[in-house]
Design an enzyme around this catalytic site. Sequence first.
Site, PDB file in Angstrom:
ATOM      1  N   HIS A  12      79.432 -19.085  39.172  1.00 52.16           N
ATOM      2  CA  HIS A  12      79.076 -18.684  37.987  1.00 52.16           C
ATOM      3  C   HIS A  12      77.322 -18.716  37.089  1.00 52.16           C
ATOM      4  O   HIS A  12      77.433 -17.749  36.164  1.00 52.16           O
ATOM      5  CB  HIS A  12      80.342 -19.037  36.863  1.00 52.16           C
ATOM      6  CG  HIS A  12      79.616 -20.903  36.290  1.00 52.16           C
ATOM      7  ND1 HIS A  12      79.464 -21.373  36.916  1.00 52.16           N
ATOM      8  CD2 HIS A  12      79.274 -20.563  34.850  1.00 52.16           C
ATOM      9  CE1 HIS A  12      79.032 -23.133  35.951  1.00 52.16           C
ATOM     10  NE2 HIS A  12      79.481 -22.089  34.665  1.00 52.16           N
ATOM     11  N   GLY A  14      75.488 -18.118  39.413  1.00 45.73           N
ATOM     12  CA  GLY A  14      74.429 -17.055  40.498  1.00 45.73           C
ATOM     13  C   GLY A  14      73.915 -15.938  40.102  1.00 45.73           C
ATOM     14  O   GLY A  14      74.694 -15.939  38.873  1.00 45.73           O
ATOM     15  N   GLY A  17      78.087 -14.192  40.603  1.00 48.17           N
ATOM     16  CA  GLY A  17      78.860 -15.325  39.282  1.00 48.17           C
ATOM     17  C   GLY A  17      78.547 -14.855  37.829  1.00 48.17           C
ATOM     18  O   GLY A  17      79.612 -14.651  36.674  1.00 48.17           O
ATOM     19  N   SER A 108      80.365 -10.280  52.514  1.00 48.03           N
ATOM     20  CA  SER A 108      79.681  -9.782  53.049  1.00 48.03           C
ATOM     21  C   SER A 108      79.770  -8.453  53.959  1.00 48.03           C
ATOM     22  O   SER A 108      80.931  -8.816  54.471  1.00 48.03           O
ATOM     23  CB  SER A 108      78.094 -10.678  53.407  1.00 48.03           C
ATOM     24  OG  SER A 108      77.281  -9.950  54.434  1.00 48.03           O
ATOM     25  N   SER A 109      79.013  -7.700  53.962  1.00 51.57           N
ATOM     26  CA  SER A 109      79.298  -6.525  55.070  1.00 51.57           C
ATOM     27  C   SER A 109      78.797  -6.719  55.976  1.00 51.57           C
ATOM     28  O   SER A 109      79.355  -6.570  57.491  1.00 51.57           O
ATOM     29  CB  SER A 109      78.496  -5.479  54.766  1.00 51.57           C
ATOM     30  OG  SER A 109      76.605  -5.697  54.491  1.00 51.57           O
ATOM     31  N   CYS A 110      78.039  -7.983  56.721  1.00 54.64           N
ATOM     32  CA  CYS A 110      77.731  -8.828  57.801  1.00 54.64           C
ATOM     33  C   CYS A 110      79.151  -9.162  58.587  1.00 54.64           C
ATOM     34  O   CYS A 110      79.011 -10.182  59.806  1.00 54.64           O
ATOM     35  CB  CYS A 110      76.551 -10.273  57.535  1.00 54.64           C
ATOM     36  SG  CYS A 110      77.543 -11.346  56.939  1.00 54.64           S
ATOM     37  N   TYR A 137      77.237 -17.114  59.323  1.00 60.01           N
ATOM     38  CA  TYR A 137      77.634 -16.645  57.904  1.00 60.01           C
ATOM     39  C   TYR A 137      78.540 -16.116  57.744  1.00 60.01           C
ATOM     40  O   TYR A 137      79.549 -16.032  57.287  1.00 60.01           O
ATOM     41  CB  TYR A 137      75.894 -16.337  56.835  1.00 60.01           C
ATOM     42  CG  TYR A 137      77.079 -15.649  55.843  1.00 60.01           C
ATOM     43  CD1 TYR A 137      77.193 -16.685  54.594  1.00 60.01           C
ATOM     44  CD2 TYR A 137      77.141 -14.467  54.757  1.00 60.01           C
ATOM     45  CE1 TYR A 137      76.968 -16.177  53.219  1.00 60.01           C
ATOM     46  CE2 TYR A 137      77.111 -14.050  53.753  1.00 60.01           C
ATOM     47  CZ  TYR A 137      77.627 -14.699  52.941  1.00 60.01           C
ATOM     48  OH  TYR A 137      77.961 -14.247  51.724  1.00 60.01           O
ATOM     49  N   LYS A 141      82.657 -16.398  56.248  1.00 60.92           N
ATOM     50  CA  LYS A 141      83.469 -15.179  55.414  1.00 60.92           C
ATOM     51  C   LYS A 141      84.875 -14.334  55.723  1.00 60.92           C
ATOM     52  O   LYS A 141      85.320 -13.851  55.787  1.00 60.92           O
ATOM     53  CB  LYS A 141      82.213 -14.411  55.420  1.00 60.92           C
ATOM     54  CG  LYS A 141      80.794 -15.024  54.449  1.00 60.92           C
ATOM     55  CD  LYS A 141      81.955 -15.325  53.235  1.00 60.92           C
ATOM     56  CE  LYS A 141      80.704 -15.720  52.102  1.00 60.92           C
ATOM     57  NZ  LYS A 141      81.958 -16.251  50.259  1.00 60.92           N
ATOM     58  N   PRO A 164      80.885  -6.576  49.660  1.00 60.50           N
ATOM     59  CA  PRO A 164      80.050  -5.834  49.263  1.00 60.50           C
ATOM     60  C   PRO A 164      78.430  -5.500  50.130  1.00 60.50           C
ATOM     61  O   PRO A 164      78.593  -6.437  51.150  1.00 60.50           O
ATOM     62  CB  PRO A 164      79.345  -7.065  48.202  1.00 60.50           C
ATOM     63  CG  PRO A 164      79.376  -8.741  48.453  1.00 60.50           C
ATOM     64  CD  PRO A 164      81.303  -8.221  49.384  1.00 60.50           C
ATOM     65  N   THR A 165      78.180  -4.784  50.268  1.00 58.00           N
ATOM     66  CA  THR A 165      77.135  -4.062  50.846  1.00 58.00           C
ATOM     67  C   THR A 165      75.813  -5.074  50.152  1.00 58.00           C
ATOM     68  O   THR A 165      75.822  -5.881  49.605  1.00 58.00           O
ATOM     69  CB  THR A 165      76.360  -3.327  50.709  1.00 58.00           C
ATOM     70  OG1 THR A 165      75.387  -2.334  51.367  1.00 58.00           O
ATOM     71  CG2 THR A 165      75.771  -2.687  49.480  1.00 58.00           C
ATOM     72  N   ASN A 166      74.580  -4.985  50.259  1.00 58.22           N
ATOM     73  CA  ASN A 166      73.015  -6.276  50.321  1.00 58.22           C
ATOM     74  C   ASN A 166      73.582  -5.921  48.496  1.00 58.22           C
ATOM     75  O   ASN A 166      73.338  -4.519  47.888  1.00 58.22           O
ATOM     76  CB  ASN A 166      71.985  -5.526  50.988  1.00 58.22           C
ATOM     77  CG  ASN A 166      71.706  -5.328  52.224  1.00 58.22           C
ATOM     78  OD1 ASN A 166      71.662  -6.702  52.725  1.00 58.22           O
ATOM     79  ND2 ASN A 166      72.265  -4.372  52.946  1.00 58.22           N
ATOM     80  N   LEU A 167      73.196  -7.187  48.345  1.00 58.46           N
ATOM     81  CA  LEU A 167      72.748  -6.874  46.220  1.00 58.46           C
ATOM     82  C   LEU A 167      71.600  -7.098  45.936  1.00 58.46           C
ATOM     83  O   LEU A 167      70.993  -8.275  46.598  1.00 58.46           O
ATOM     84  CB  LEU A 167      74.431  -8.199  45.583  1.00 58.46           C
ATOM     85  CG  LEU A 167      75.596  -8.192  46.325  1.00 58.46           C
ATOM     86  CD1 LEU A 167      76.609  -8.730  45.796  1.00 58.46           C
ATOM     87  CD2 LEU A 167      75.892  -6.574  45.870  1.00 58.46           C
ATOM     88  N   HIS A 180      67.039 -12.651  49.905  1.00 52.53           N
ATOM     89  CA  HIS A 180      67.240 -11.256  51.051  1.00 52.53           C
ATOM     90  C   HIS A 180      65.524 -10.606  50.816  1.00 52.53           C
ATOM     91  O   HIS A 180      64.938 -10.408  49.880  1.00 52.53           O
ATOM     92  CB  HIS A 180      68.320 -10.875  50.510  1.00 52.53           C
ATOM     93  CG  HIS A 180      69.930 -11.481  50.225  1.00 52.53           C
ATOM     94  ND1 HIS A 180      69.991 -12.415  49.963  1.00 52.53           N
ATOM     95  CD2 HIS A 180      70.026 -11.815  52.440  1.00 52.53           C
ATOM     96  CE1 HIS A 180      70.767 -13.093  50.286  1.00 52.53           C
ATOM     97  NE2 HIS A 180      71.254 -12.489  51.990  1.00 52.53           N
TER      98      HIS A 180
END
Length: 316
Positions: A12, A14, A17, A108-110, A137, A141, A164-167, A180
């Site tokens: 929470h 980060g 969060g 993550s989209s990865c 990673y 996930k 999510p995509t890249n945030l 990132h």
Amino acid sequence: MNKDAKIYIAGHKGMVGSAIWRSLSAKGYQNLIGSTSKELDLREQQDVRDYMAQEKPDVIIDAAAKVGGILANNNFPYQFLMENMQIQNNLIDAALKTNVEKFIFLGSSCIYPKFAPQPLKEDYLLTDSLEPTNEWYAIAKIAGVKACQSIRKQFDKDYVSLMPTNLYGTHDNFDLNSSHVLPAMIRKFHEAKENGQTPVTLWGSGTPMREFLFVDDMADAVVFALENRLPDYLYNIGTGKDLTIKDLAETIAKIVGHTGEIIWDSEKPDGTPRKLMDVSKMHDLGWKHQIELEQGIEKTYKWFTENINDVKKVTI
């Protein structure tokens, strides 16, 4: 969802969060709980079990993870694999054992294959090999997605995974050793501007294409998943739009005010050629992003400059 529901947000403090916390608070949810890493080490199974047994949350939102860019993933593969599995597995298992009815897992989209068709559909999961620079990673996930899917299947609980995509956004990580691409560019261009418009060197060729989502939009997607029982176990969260890394760099340089040279170090890896999300499943249910890229970068850069002395590991 009852506004009095007790909601535990892992991670929470980060970027993601804290955005979820702000979004839930704005919508009237008052019974939010969280724990810092000093208060609760999510890597310790028994500690997590004890905490959940004591707090008895109605909902758990897992926004906690060990994250980083290509450099960090390459340098610390074991930590990215093991610590992420420990964090998520402890939370998911404790949720099941304490009868938590709703669990929202963020990935993550990865997780999708390196050369999967574009845009990335949820059905492409586990159809081919991963991108080597972040497979550690990604594997963690994927395990989390499958754990939530299995609980959904076996126990009929509302456990859902949002990828999510890249945030990016406010409260991001601007440490050049672990951040990132977008926050790293903001910091590099800002420092170069402050140092007299010096040249900025960036990794790769600039040709890969990436999609970016402002973190407040991600938080809204989490609230949407909280307030609705989504019919499937896995959903992509993004804008459905992408651009080249070169175009991103030029956009950030313009917003920051850097007019110096941009040098591309083609000896450094590019990563996946393209990662565009197919977000039609979420669109069909009624969720869509609200903040476009330039507006989001402007908000992020404004926050960066206002908090430059307080942002962790940022020294100018």
